[in-house]
Enzyme design. Structure first.
Site, PDB file in Angstrom:
ATOM      1  N   LYS A  20       0.831  -1.207   0.000  1.00 45.75           N
ATOM      2  CA  LYS A  20       0.000   0.000   0.000  1.00 45.75           C
ATOM      3  C   LYS A  20       0.862   1.252   0.000  1.00 45.75           C
ATOM      4  O   LYS A  20       0.567   2.216  -0.709  1.00 45.75           O
ATOM      5  CB  LYS A  20      -0.927   0.020   1.225  1.00 45.75           C
ATOM      6  CG  LYS A  20      -2.121  -0.894   1.136  1.00 45.75           C
ATOM      7  CD  LYS A  20      -3.247  -0.467   2.075  1.00 45.75           C
ATOM      8  CE  LYS A  20      -2.795  -0.276   3.500  1.00 45.75           C
ATOM      9  NZ  LYS A  20      -3.904   0.147   4.388  1.00 45.75           N
ATOM     10  N   ARG A  25       2.223   6.199  -3.229  1.00 47.55           N
ATOM     11  CA  ARG A  25       3.206   7.136  -3.769  1.00 47.55           C
ATOM     12  C   ARG A  25       3.265   7.062  -5.288  1.00 47.55           C
ATOM     13  O   ARG A  25       3.328   8.087  -5.973  1.00 47.55           O
ATOM     14  CB  ARG A  25       4.577   6.858  -3.141  1.00 47.55           C
ATOM     15  CG  ARG A  25       4.641   7.268  -1.675  1.00 47.55           C
ATOM     16  CD  ARG A  25       5.674   6.495  -0.881  1.00 47.55           C
ATOM     17  NE  ARG A  25       5.800   7.015   0.481  1.00 47.55           N
ATOM     18  CZ  ARG A  25       4.946   6.747   1.472  1.00 47.55           C
ATOM     19  NH1 ARG A  25       3.901   5.954   1.256  1.00 47.55           N
ATOM     20  NH2 ARG A  25       5.125   7.265   2.675  1.00 47.55           N
ATOM     21  N   ARG A  98      -8.584  13.223  13.089  1.00 49.50           N
ATOM     22  CA  ARG A  98      -7.133  13.047  13.178  1.00 49.50           C
ATOM     23  C   ARG A  98      -6.432  14.366  12.910  1.00 49.50           C
ATOM     24  O   ARG A  98      -6.840  15.142  12.037  1.00 49.50           O
ATOM     25  CB  ARG A  98      -6.671  11.971  12.191  1.00 49.50           C
ATOM     26  CG  ARG A  98      -7.177  10.593  12.559  1.00 49.50           C
ATOM     27  CD  ARG A  98      -6.882   9.555  11.516  1.00 49.50           C
ATOM     28  NE  ARG A  98      -5.447   9.307  11.355  1.00 49.50           N
ATOM     29  CZ  ARG A  98      -4.960   8.370  10.544  1.00 49.50           C
ATOM     30  NH1 ARG A  98      -5.791   7.617   9.826  1.00 49.50           N
ATOM     31  NH2 ARG A  98      -3.659   8.193  10.442  1.00 49.50           N
ATOM     32  N   SER A 139       5.143  12.888  11.825  1.00 51.09           N
ATOM     33  CA  SER A 139       4.690  11.903  10.846  1.00 51.09           C
ATOM     34  C   SER A 139       5.565  12.005   9.614  1.00 51.09           C
ATOM     35  O   SER A 139       5.716  13.086   9.039  1.00 51.09           O
ATOM     36  CB  SER A 139       3.222  12.133  10.461  1.00 51.09           C
ATOM     37  OG  SER A 139       2.863  11.284   9.371  1.00 51.09           O
ATOM     38  N   SER A 140       6.138  10.880   9.203  1.00 47.79           N
ATOM     39  CA  SER A 140       6.947  10.888   7.990  1.00 47.79           C
ATOM     40  C   SER A 140       6.093  11.212   6.770  1.00 47.79           C
ATOM     41  O   SER A 140       6.615  11.629   5.730  1.00 47.79           O
ATOM     42  CB  SER A 140       7.632   9.531   7.805  1.00 47.79           C
ATOM     43  OG  SER A 140       6.675   8.507   7.597  1.00 47.79           O
ATOM     44  N   ASP A 262       5.224  -2.476  12.131  1.00 50.59           N
ATOM     45  CA  ASP A 262       4.278  -3.425  11.543  1.00 50.59           C
ATOM     46  C   ASP A 262       4.763  -4.871  11.662  1.00 50.59           C
ATOM     47  O   ASP A 262       3.989  -5.803  11.414  1.00 50.59           O
ATOM     48  CB  ASP A 262       4.029  -3.085  10.075  1.00 50.59           C
ATOM     49  CG  ASP A 262       3.220  -1.803   9.908  1.00 50.59           C
ATOM     50  OD1 ASP A 262       2.603  -1.373  10.896  1.00 50.59           O
ATOM     51  OD2 ASP A 262       3.198  -1.252   8.793  1.00 50.59           O
TER      52      ASP A 262
END
Length: 265
Positions: A20, A25, A98, A139-140, A262
């Protein structure tokens, strides 16, 4: 409903699903190149379907429905602002609750305008080139969104990290994906230098990588005595979860999972 699970060793072949992170991207880069169909999705998730629809704002669609995909929202807003697109961003579920700071604030400092700091909001204005300072430990995806956007501006820009970058592998993936679509980004001591006046150009073909995070379950099963072949994984992938293979081979007991959360399951 009762389900009976009987212990048994696994044996067989499981094709790796598409990553994903890589697909998001690639889809955005392809849309910016005007060649959305160069990225072929196989059994796309709801998040990827959100991006597939939302990139329509680059072709004149007035609304980007991000559904419940935070990745879609965070990666798409900066390039839309760079192009001066006026569009409304919407979302579902928990996404409207968020946080979007400090990303929206950074974009507003450079010319973008937002009707609200939470979804739904309408984007207007256009980004200007310059020095963009962003914390790397929030956050990257904020960093990746800006990297996708800044090459589109008229002048050169600098993206500066004010704190150490977390989940750096995802940023590396963004830059590599951009490279495949003809974008040049230079590394600096504390971030990146991004030449302006660049244009995304699609390669003749583009293959989305297999997902190492999902494949990890089958690889661990094999390490525990099963025999599961997982074709479709790239050994040169920039996905940090590719470390699962080295972890298994070395039999590591103590593992730093800050960049590979993950893999914890």
């Amino acid at each position: 409903m009762d389900v009976l699970i009987e212990p048994k060793k696994l044996n067989g072949r499981v094709q790796a699903i598409q990553s994903k992170s890589h697909a998001h991207r690639a889809m955005i880069c392809a849309a910016l190149a005007g060649r959305r169909n160069v990225v072929q999705l196989v059994r796309p998730s709801e998040d990827l379907l959100a991006t597939e629809q939302a990139v329509g704002i680059f072709e004149g669609a007035g609304t980007a429905d991000c559904r419940e995909s935070g990745t879609t929202l965070r990666l798409l807003v900066p390039p839309a602002a760079a192009l001066g697109i006026e569009a409304t961003f919407t979302g579902e579920g928990r996404l409207p609750r968020r946080p979007m700071e400090p990303l929206l604030g950074i974009l507003e400092q450079h010319g973008a305008r937002f009707s609200s700091d939470t979804l739904p909001f309408t984007l207007s204005g256009a980004l200007k080139s310059g020095r963009y300072a962003v914390p790397g430990d929030i956050s990257s995806q904020y960093v990746s969104g800006l990297l996708l956007a800044l090459p589109l501006l008229a002048g050169d820009s600098e993206l500066v990290l004010t704190t150490a970058l977390e989940s750096a592998g995802y940023v590396d993936m963004t830059i590599e994906c951009q490279r495949q679509f003809g974008i040049e980004i230079g590394q600096t001591a504390c971030g990146w230098r991004i030449p302006g006046n660049q244009a995304y150009s699609a390669p003749g073909s583009f293959k989305v990588e297999g997902d190492w995070s999902n494949a990890a379950f089958w690889l661990v099963a094999t390490a525990l005595g099963s025999r599961v072949d997982v074709p479709g994984l790239s050994d040169t992938s920039l996905q940090r979860d590719r470390l699962i293979r080295a972890i298994i081979e070395r039999g590591e007991k103590d593992i730093d999972v800050r960049d590979i959360p993950d893999l914890v399951p």
